[in-house]
Design an enzyme around this catalytic site. Structure first.
Site, mmCIF file in Angstrom:
data_model
loop_
_atom_site.group_PDB
_atom_site.id
_atom_site.type_symbol
_atom_site.label_atom_id
_atom_site.label_comp_id
_atom_site.label_asym_id
_atom_site.label_seq_id
_atom_site.Cartn_x
_atom_site.Cartn_y
_atom_site.Cartn_z
ATOM 1 N N ASN A 52 1.507 3.986 -4.257
ATOM 2 C CA ASN A 52 2.122 4.497 -3.181
ATOM 3 C C ASN A 52 0.362 5.630 -2.512
ATOM 4 O O ASN A 52 0.360 6.049 -3.291
ATOM 5 C CB ASN A 52 3.362 5.702 -3.010
ATOM 6 C CG ASN A 52 3.187 6.935 -4.804
ATOM 7 O OD1 ASN A 52 2.766 6.590 -5.741
ATOM 8 N ND2 ASN A 52 4.142 8.239 -3.806
ATOM 9 N N GLU A 89 5.305 -0.773 -3.638
ATOM 10 C CA GLU A 89 5.734 -1.761 -3.999
ATOM 11 C C GLU A 89 5.024 -2.914 -2.388
ATOM 12 O O GLU A 89 5.324 -3.982 -3.127
ATOM 13 C CB GLU A 89 7.048 -2.064 -4.096
ATOM 14 C CG GLU A 89 8.199 -1.496 -4.572
ATOM 15 C CD GLU A 89 8.487 0.171 -4.823
ATOM 16 O OE1 GLU A 89 6.915 1.030 -3.636
ATOM 17 O OE2 GLU A 89 9.058 0.428 -5.252
ATOM 18 N N CYS A 130 12.695 0.657 -1.993
ATOM 19 C CA CYS A 130 13.733 1.106 -1.029
ATOM 20 C C CYS A 130 13.089 0.569 -0.516
ATOM 21 O O CYS A 130 13.062 -0.906 -0.086
ATOM 22 C CB CYS A 130 12.885 2.353 -0.274
ATOM 23 S SG CYS A 130 11.679 1.498 0.931
ATOM 24 N N CYS A 173 10.036 -1.541 1.180
ATOM 25 C CA CYS A 173 9.710 -2.563 0.301
ATOM 26 C C CYS A 173 10.641 -3.800 -0.207
ATOM 27 O O CYS A 173 9.776 -4.949 -0.561
ATOM 28 C CB CYS A 173 9.786 -1.159 -0.842
ATOM 29 S SG CYS A 173 8.710 0.008 -0.654
HETATM 30 N N1 THU Z 1 7.875 5.683 -3.102
HETATM 31 C C1 THU Z 1 7.239 4.070 -2.924
HETATM 32 O O1 THU Z 1 6.388 3.843 -2.968
HETATM 33 N N2 THU Z 1 8.305 3.366 -2.986
HETATM 34 C C2 THU Z 1 9.271 2.664 -2.705
HETATM 35 O O2 THU Z 1 10.119 2.417 -2.675
HETATM 36 C C3 THU Z 1 10.051 4.688 -2.873
HETATM 37 C C4 THU Z 1 8.795 5.753 -2.521
HETATM 38 C C5 THU Z 1 6.841 6.939 -2.566
HETATM 39 C C6 THU Z 1 6.572 6.957 -0.820
HETATM 40 C C7 THU Z 1 6.384 8.362 -1.340
HETATM 41 O O3 THU Z 1 5.198 8.518 -1.318
HETATM 42 C C8 THU Z 1 7.033 8.988 -2.382
HETATM 43 O O4 THU Z 1 7.236 8.095 -3.672
HETATM 44 C C9 THU Z 1 8.330 10.127 -2.351
HETATM 45 O O5 THU Z 1 9.134 8.873 -1.366
HETATM 46 ZN ZN ZN Z 2 8.910 1.994 -0.585
#
Ligand code: THU
Ligand code: ZN
Length: 148
Positions: A51, A64, A96, A99
């Site tokens: 992320n 993802e 999420c 994703c």
């Molecule tokens: N995050 C992801 O990388 N993938 C997800 O599907 C859930 C959330 C990241 C986004 C943000 O940088 C941090 O997790 C908190 O939400």
């Molecule tokens: Zn996500």
């Protein structure tokens, strides 16, 4: 479903290792929630993502989605398995909804395994869960809905 490390297939094992390896490259200075992801394509290639947050608080790229987009940059081959790694208070951390939809676009098989790696504070593996993708996103919308 909760699984043991010994339940991982060889490709899942590689994805778990790659998701954990790339996770420190996450740029998550605002949330401190670092996520690493790795996806395998049907030709055996592995693609990673993490992320990437921003000071604007809105332009975040999720791990993802990053991995799926990296796969697309490298190959036309579709995804056959994905793992992501995070240190989360959740019993079983989860991708999420956005994703899930991104994975859907390039999934070779709607039953493809999604492996969630829960890290302990010392960054060793605390728990592993495996889900068939269509458990996470049932009756999904995808390219076939547009005849693609
Ligand atoms: N995050 C992801 O990388 N993938 C997800 O599907 C859930 C959330 C990241 C986004 C943000 O940088 C941090 O997790 C908190 O939400
Ligand atoms: Zn996500």
């Amino acid at each position: 479903m909760l699984i043991r490390e010994s339940d991982l297939t060889p490709i899942e094992r590689r994805l778990v290792d790659e998701a954990m390896r790339i996770r420190p490259r996450a740029y998550a200075v605002y949330s401190n929630y670092r996520v690493g992801a790795a996806v395998a394509d049907a030709n055996g290639g592995i693609h990673v993502g993490a992320n990437m947050e921003g000071a604007d608080y809105t332009l975040t790229v999720h791990a993802e989605q990053h991995a799926m987009n990296a796969m697309r940059l490298a190959t036309d081959a579709k995804a056959v398995a994905l793992a992501f790694a995070v240190e989360s208070p959740a019993e079983s951390p989860s991708p999420c909804g956005v994703c899930r939809q991104r994975i859907r676009e390039f999934a070779a098989d709607l039953k493809m395994p999604i492996v969630a790696v829960s890290l302990a504070p010392d960054l060793t593996i605390a728990r592993l869960h495996r889900y068939a993708f269509d458990y996470l996103l049932p009756h999904s919308f995808g390219p076939e809905n547009l005849g693609k």
